[in-house]
Motif scaffolding. Structure first.
Motif, PDB file in Angstrom:
ATOM      1  N   LEU B 277       0.866  -1.197   0.000  1.00 33.50           N
ATOM      2  CA  LEU B 277       0.000   0.000   0.000  1.00 33.50           C
ATOM      3  C   LEU B 277       0.898   1.241   0.000  1.00 33.50           C
ATOM      4  O   LEU B 277       1.682   1.431   0.918  1.00 33.50           O
ATOM      5  N   THR B 278       0.747   2.017  -1.071  1.00 34.73           N
ATOM      6  CA  THR B 278       1.552   3.234  -1.178  1.00 34.73           C
ATOM      7  C   THR B 278       0.632   4.421  -0.877  1.00 34.73           C
ATOM      8  O   THR B 278      -0.417   4.560  -1.513  1.00 34.73           O
ATOM      9  N   LYS B 280       0.382   8.662   0.844  1.00 30.63           N
ATOM     10  CA  LYS B 280       1.126   9.916   0.982  1.00 30.63           C
ATOM     11  C   LYS B 280       1.604  10.102   2.415  1.00 30.63           C
ATOM     12  O   LYS B 280       2.687  10.585   2.652  1.00 30.63           O
ATOM     13  N   ALA B 329      -7.903  -0.558  -0.437  1.00 30.71           N
ATOM     14  CA  ALA B 329      -7.508   0.114  -1.676  1.00 30.71           C
ATOM     15  C   ALA B 329      -7.896   1.588  -1.680  1.00 30.71           C
ATOM     16  O   ALA B 329      -7.297   2.398  -2.377  1.00 30.71           O
ATOM     17  N   GLY B 332      -5.005   4.188  -0.524  1.00 33.34           N
ATOM     18  CA  GLY B 332      -3.874   4.572  -1.366  1.00 33.34           C
ATOM     19  C   GLY B 332      -3.788   3.634  -2.542  1.00 33.34           C
ATOM     20  O   GLY B 332      -4.781   3.021  -2.964  1.00 33.34           O
ATOM     21  N   SER B 333      -2.587   3.532  -3.027  1.00 34.66           N
ATOM     22  CA  SER B 333      -2.368   2.636  -4.153  1.00 34.66           C
ATOM     23  C   SER B 333      -2.059   1.237  -3.616  1.00 34.66           C
ATOM     24  O   SER B 333      -1.046   1.035  -2.943  1.00 34.66           O
ATOM     25  N   LEU B 334      -2.899   0.304  -3.907  1.00 31.89           N
ATOM     26  CA  LEU B 334      -2.769  -1.058  -3.336  1.00 31.89           C
ATOM     27  C   LEU B 334      -2.435  -2.057  -4.424  1.00 31.89           C
ATOM     28  O   LEU B 334      -3.055  -2.066  -5.486  1.00 31.89           O
ATOM     29  N   ARG B 335      -1.456  -2.864  -4.098  1.00 27.16           N
ATOM     30  CA  ARG B 335      -1.110  -3.961  -5.018  1.00 27.16           C
ATOM     31  C   ARG B 335      -1.119  -5.266  -4.212  1.00 27.16           C
ATOM     32  O   ARG B 335      -0.429  -5.393  -3.213  1.00 27.16           O
TER      33      ARG B 335
END
Lengths: 186, 355
Positions: B277-278, B280, B329, B332-335
């Motif tokens: 999880l990216t 800020k 998700a 943030g940006s979740l992979r």
């Protein structure tokens, strides 16, 4: 007997006369079988034979001081036991005069082997029976001569008989035995 | 010499008891008379038979009996023998004394319990427990090392914690208990007492240092204070939790000792899914994740700092997985890497939060 001391030596006799218990014990030990044997052949009963043999040694013990040493100790002991047996037989004061006493005679021998007895049983029984059936005067002579090996002179001295009497009784006894044992003779 | 005269002398002739003149006369007659020779052989055979008579032997003890009669024992000696040797055989007095002492010793030992106890080899040992079947008292575990910061509140018992966990996790099906019992088979057979013992073992003082290879395996274990679902209020009441130093300290504690909060079921769930999880703001994302965990009924079982990122391990039911990842998700940006096993009732998700 001590080392270097004979059965009839003066040293041993001196000890006996002095009442040495050890010497008398040695005398009994060395002559017990012969004295007992004469009594057994004469009386036919082991119990009577032991009784008479003990009495013979006790009389010898009491008479040691009187023993002059003219004869051998063994001859003296034979004389005592023979007279005791003859006296007992003559007195009739016997607890039992048993027929077939030869069975007792055989039982009295601790070396009796049944197998060997089976082999020689008949001859042995015949010998004992023939001896037992001899007259007392002839029996004692043949026992002392042919079983114990005394000389005619010793027998005469032991029994207080003339030498001719011993010769005659012995010959008569052998003739009787020869007749009784004829079937065993070649 | 006639046959009659000759035969009267045959026995003496055999015994060599004749004088020279008589012997010569008998010899002369025997040389001419076969009958007298046969008579002589008969007598010789008879004498030979007599020699085969076994000599008699006096009975055993004859000498002793003669000696006893020849030398009678004085009355006082006989009286002493009757008193001291009543037996018919002579027993050496030394051997008799030894036998008597041995018998007395055994008798005393058997009849005196104190002596019997004293003779036992383990008599000097400390008193043994009354019953061998009774287990020895458990050693008192030393107190766990106190944390450097604020004291940790007392942990509830393992059973209670497990019950709390069951309440916190919604069941995948109708039965709440069943949803846990179908968890990976390694933890199925464990009973409550076993869990209690396991929790006690886990509460025991850890070894001084763990091998590096074990660090990761232990690091994925739950931290004590994250065992129960943490509400946002409680998170706010303990701000030190978000403190990196505090987290690091807790992580060290987790590395040093297995947490008693991590049950066997949770340990048995493999980390099937990892997510990156990216965001800020990492701290903001962590708080949001805490809210998500509390909202979805998941359980945080570990949190650590790793190279500028925060790694949070959670366990949640399979049924809540889809909603959890959807809400995650939104932070943030979740992979997501990997998929939860279809047969598993619980999903273990490792979330790496980085900026």
């Amino acid at each position: 007997m001590r080392e270097g001391e004979s059965a009839d030596g003066p040293q041993f006799l001196e000890r006996l006369r002095a009442g040495d218990v050890r010497a008398f014990e040695e005398l009994v030990a060395s002559h017990q079988h012969r004295v007992f044997g004469v009594a057994l052949r004469m009386l036919g009963s082991a119990a009577e034979a032991e009784e008479v043999a003990q009495e013979a040694f006790l009389r010898a013990h009491r008479s040691l001081a009187e023993f002059r040493g003219d004869s051998k100790l063994s001859t003296w002991l034979y004389a005592i036991v023979s007279r005791l047996c003859l006296n007992r037989l003559a007195s009739g004061d016997r607890k039992a005069v048993r027929h077939g006493e030869d069975i007792l005679l055989r039982v009295a021998d601790p070396r009796e082997d049944p197998e060997r007895d089976a082999e020689r049983g008949e001859l042995e029984a015949a010998l004992h029976r023939a001896i037992a059936e001899l007259s007392e005067e002839r029996r004692v002579v043949v026992i002392l001569r042919d079983l114990e090996g005394l000389s005619y002179e010793e027998i005469a001295a032991a029994l207080g008989l003339e030498l001719g009497t011993v010769r005659s009784r012995l010959h008569r006894a052998r003739l009787d035995l020869k007749e009784k044992l004829e079937r065993f003779l070649p | 010499m006639s046959c009659q005269e000759t035969r009267e002398l045959l026995s003496a002739w055999l015994d060599e008891a004749l004088d020279v003149r008589e012997r010569a006369a008998v010899d002369a007659h025997l040389a001419e008379c076969a009958d007298c020779r046969r008579e002589l052989e008969g007598l010789r055979s008879t004498v030979s038979l007599l020699s085969r008579v076994e000599p008699a032997r006096a009975p055993v003890g004859f000498v002793d009996r003669v000696m006893a009669k020849a030398h009678p024992t004085p009355w006082y000696v006989r009286l002493g023998r009757v008193i001291f040797f009543p037996l018919s055989f002579k027993l050496p007095i030394e051997a008799g004394a030894m036998i008597v002492i041995a018998v007395l010793g055994v008798y005393l030992l058997q009849s005196t319990p104190e002596l019997k106890d004293a003779a036992r080899p383990d008599a000097l040992a400390p008193a043994a427990p009354t019953s061998r079947s009774e287990p020895p008292p458990p050693p008192v575990p030393p107190a766990p090392p106190a944390p450097a910061s604020a004291p940790t509140p007392a942990q509830p018992p393992a059973v209670e914690r497990d019950a709390e966990l069951r309440k916190a996790l919604p069941p995948a099906s109708g039965d709440k208990r069943e949803s846990f019992n179908v968890a990976p088979p390694a933890g199925q057979a464990q009973s409550v007492p076993e869990k209690r013992r396991e929790a006690e073992q886990e509460a025991a003082p850890p070894p001084a240092a763990a091998p590096p290879g074990q660090e990761r395996a232990k690091a994925v274990g739950p931290l004590p204070r994250t065992a129960a679902p943490v509400s946002p209020e409680s998170r706010e009441a303990s701000p030190s939790k978000t403190d990196p130093a505090r987290v690091d300290s807790d992580r060290k504690g987790a590395l040093a000792a297995p947490s008693p909060m991590m049950s066997a079921k949770q340990q048995a769930v493999p980390p099937s899914v990892t997510g990156a999880l990216t965001v800020k703001d990492r701290q903001e994302a962590e708080r949001a994740l805490d809210d998500l965990i509390a909202r979805t009924g998941a359980q945080e079982i570990g949190r650590r700092q790793d190279a500028g990122a925060t790694v949070v391990d959670v366990v949640l039911p399979q049924a809540a997985y889809a909603g959890f990842t959807k809400d995650l998700a939104g932070l943030g940006s979740l992979r997501i890497d990997g998929l939860p096993a279809e047969t598993a009732q619980l999903v273990r998700l490792s979330i790496r939060i980085s900026e």
